[in-house]
Scaffold this motif. Structure first.
Motif, mmCIF file in Angstrom:
data_model
loop_
_atom_site.group_PDB
_atom_site.id
_atom_site.type_symbol
_atom_site.label_atom_id
_atom_site.label_comp_id
_atom_site.label_asym_id
_atom_site.label_seq_id
_atom_site.Cartn_x
_atom_site.Cartn_y
_atom_site.Cartn_z
ATOM 1 N N GLU A 1 -3.729 4.544 7.210
ATOM 2 C CA GLU A 1 -3.905 3.248 7.890
ATOM 3 C C GLU A 1 -3.338 2.098 7.062
ATOM 4 O OE1 GLU A 1 -8.055 2.842 8.904
ATOM 5 O OE2 GLU A 1 -7.941 4.572 10.256
ATOM 6 N N GLY A 2 -2.407 1.373 7.652
ATOM 7 C CA GLY A 2 -1.864 0.174 7.015
ATOM 8 C C GLY A 2 -0.908 0.449 5.859
ATOM 9 N N ALA A 3 -0.470 1.708 5.689
ATOM 10 C CA ALA A 3 0.425 2.029 4.562
ATOM 11 C C ALA A 3 1.782 1.334 4.726
ATOM 12 C CB ALA A 3 0.637 3.538 4.485
ATOM 13 N N LYS B 1 0.865 -1.186 0.000
ATOM 14 C CA LYS B 1 0.000 0.000 0.000
ATOM 15 C C LYS B 1 0.905 1.240 0.000
ATOM 16 C CE LYS B 1 -3.592 2.572 2.423
ATOM 17 N NZ LYS B 1 -4.573 2.623 3.506
ATOM 18 N N VAL B 2 0.729 2.076 -1.009
ATOM 19 C CA VAL B 2 1.542 3.286 -1.166
ATOM 20 C C VAL B 2 0.624 4.494 -1.021
ATOM 21 C CG1 VAL B 2 3.031 4.591 -2.731
ATOM 22 C CG2 VAL B 2 3.114 2.076 -2.746
ATOM 23 N N THR C 1 0.401 3.461 10.341
ATOM 24 C CA THR C 1 0.815 2.731 9.128
ATOM 25 C C THR C 1 1.302 1.344 9.510
ATOM 26 O OG1 THR C 1 3.154 3.412 9.219
ATOM 27 C CG2 THR C 1 1.614 4.929 8.124
ATOM 28 N N ASN C 2 1.619 0.569 8.493
ATOM 29 C CA ASN C 2 2.202 -0.750 8.709
ATOM 30 C C ASN C 2 3.728 -0.590 8.798
ATOM 31 O OD1 ASN C 2 2.533 -3.538 8.821
ATOM 32 N ND2 ASN C 2 2.498 -3.762 6.585
ATOM 33 N N ASP D 1 2.263 -2.363 -9.795
ATOM 34 C CA ASP D 1 1.394 -3.289 -9.068
ATOM 35 C C ASP D 1 1.413 -2.933 -7.572
ATOM 36 O OD1 ASP D 1 -0.297 -5.375 -8.555
ATOM 37 O OD2 ASP D 1 1.277 -6.901 -8.561
ATOM 38 N N VAL D 2 0.720 -1.842 -7.236
ATOM 39 C CA VAL D 2 0.633 -1.387 -5.841
ATOM 40 C C VAL D 2 -0.803 -0.943 -5.550
ATOM 41 C CG1 VAL D 2 3.049 -0.584 -5.789
ATOM 42 C CG2 VAL D 2 1.231 1.039 -6.364
ATOM 43 N N ASP D 3 -1.128 -0.882 -4.260
ATOM 44 C CA ASP D 3 -2.423 -0.348 -3.820
ATOM 45 C C ASP D 3 -2.165 1.135 -3.532
ATOM 46 O OD1 ASP D 3 -4.799 0.272 -2.585
ATOM 47 O OD2 ASP D 3 -4.346 -0.859 -0.744
ATOM 48 N N PHE D 4 -2.634 2.014 -4.426
ATOM 49 C CA PHE D 4 -2.225 3.415 -4.378
ATOM 50 C C PHE D 4 -3.343 4.318 -3.878
ATOM 51 C CE2 PHE D 4 -1.278 7.418 -6.945
ATOM 52 C CZ PHE D 4 -0.342 7.888 -6.041
ATOM 53 N N VAL D 5 -3.023 5.148 -2.890
ATOM 54 C CA VAL D 5 -3.992 6.094 -2.327
ATOM 55 C C VAL D 5 -3.366 7.487 -2.314
ATOM 56 C CG1 VAL D 5 -5.416 6.668 -0.311
ATOM 57 C CG2 VAL D 5 -4.925 4.273 -0.838
ATOM 58 N N ILE D 6 -4.148 8.483 -2.690
ATOM 59 C CA ILE D 6 -3.691 9.882 -2.647
ATOM 60 C C ILE D 6 -4.509 10.597 -1.580
ATOM 61 C CG2 ILE D 6 -3.433 12.036 -3.975
ATOM 62 C CD1 ILE D 6 -3.615 10.364 -6.559
#
Ligand code: AN0
Ligand code: CP
Length: 320
Positions: free
Chosen positions: A228-230, A168-169, A269-270, A196-201
């Motif tokens: 959360e969990g980044a 997660k990025v 975060t993670n 191939d990432v879980d991307f959040v802005i």
């Protein structure tokens, strides 16, 4: 490769990453490729990393390098066509560009957003003229809207440090006293969408990036929720992109220091790695504590600029 401005120019991204790691293991592997070839690096704006890492990359490939700081020692350039040049500008870009092309085999250009006209910036008015009139392959060293050498280095860094297959990025806006371009976040979003990432802005309202770069990325206005969990936290300031209110383009709308990345954000975060392209203003963008922590990868990230630039110059040399 005749132009390097975005992730698509590299073609197969996994292949490009393999090439990056091959070069990282032996950065002089292609030293004969650049023999008697010249890279010209043109800077309209300041730089530490891009200037040094791109020269080093050219040297890795056996190239000669010329660096020009346009605002220090060259003639002041007019960039508008049709102007009666009776002011302080002695030369027009339309002559300067083909002249520069005469002395080199590839050209890198840094020309930031000017914030005078959103249309000119987002149409890449300056870089497109280099592509059109230099007669040489052109690579972007941070243009008005993109910074692909940075994003490629960022992706290499994420590949090196990720601890799960699909991390997660989170890219978070952070406050800054002066108006900064959107080039770094635009490109980072473009490249993360291709990876191939879980991307959040995450950013305050009003800072929406241009949809052509946001693509299908998730946008979360609550920074703590986004964190959360980044696995990676990528901090960056940008000025107002003028997407919802064009009249605010390039303005600083918000200086809210609750967005400064500190222990509070990192705690949810993670055990995330902290990233920033640098230069960074401490205790505006990120606290001393976070940037100095063992989870900060800002220095290896900067080191990877040499690798991304070596891959890009290698591809350009192969196309000559
Ligand atoms: C520039 C920017 O934000 O685009 C360059 C970053 C690589 N930063 C500053 O001008 C401080
Ligand atoms: N990250 C980056 O491009 O740094 P410089 O502005 O110092 O080149």
């Amino acid at each position: 490769m005749r132009v390097f401005r975005g992730v698509k120019d590299l073609g197969d991204l996994d292949g490009a990453l393999r090439e990056a790691f091959e070069i990282k293991a032996d950065r002089f592997k292609y030293h004969d490729l650049g023999r008697n070839k010249t890279a010209l690096l043109i800077f309209f704006n300041n730089s530490l990393r891009t200037r040094l890492s791109t020269q080093k990359a050219a040297m890795n490939l056996g190239m000669n390098v010329i660096v020009l700081d346009v605002n220090q020692g060259a003639w002041k350039l007019e960039t508008e066509r049709g102007v009666v040049m009776d002011g302080d500008k002695s030369e027009h870009l339309l002559e300067a560009i083909p002249v520069m092309g005469c002395y080199c085999d590839v050209i890198g250009v840094r020309s930031f957003a000017r914030f005078e006209s959103r249309e000119d910036d987002y149409n890449e008015k300056i870089l497109n003229q280099f592509i059109q009139y230099s007669g040489r392959p052109v690579f972007f060293m941070e243009s008005a809207t993109v910074h692909p050498l940075q994003s490629f280095a960022d992706l290499i860094t994420i590949e090196e440090y990720k601890e799960c297959k699909r991390p997660k990025v989170v890219m978070t806006w952070a406050p800054h006293p002066k108006a900064l371009p959107q080039a770094v976040p635009n490109s980072f979003a473009e490249w993360m969408n291709a990876a191939d990432v879980d991307f959040v802005i995450t950013h305050p309202e009003g800072y929406e990036l241009d949809p052509q770069f946001v693509g299908g990325a998730r946008v979360e206005y609550d920074q703590m929720k986004a964190m959360e969990g980044a696995d990676f936290v990528y901090a960056k300031n940008w000025s107002c992109p003028g997407v919802t209110r064009p009249e605010d383009y390039g303005k600083v709308l918000n200086m809210d220091r609750s967005w400064t990345v500190g222990a509070r954000q990192m705690a949810v975060t993670n055990n995330a790695r902290f990233m920033h392209c640098l230069p960074v203003r401490r205790n505006m963008i990120v606290t001393d504590e976070v940037i100095e922590s063992p989870r900060s990868v800002v220095i290896p990230e900067a080191a990877n600029r040499e690798i991304s630039a070596t891959v890009v110059l290698k591809r350009m040399l192969e196309s000559l």
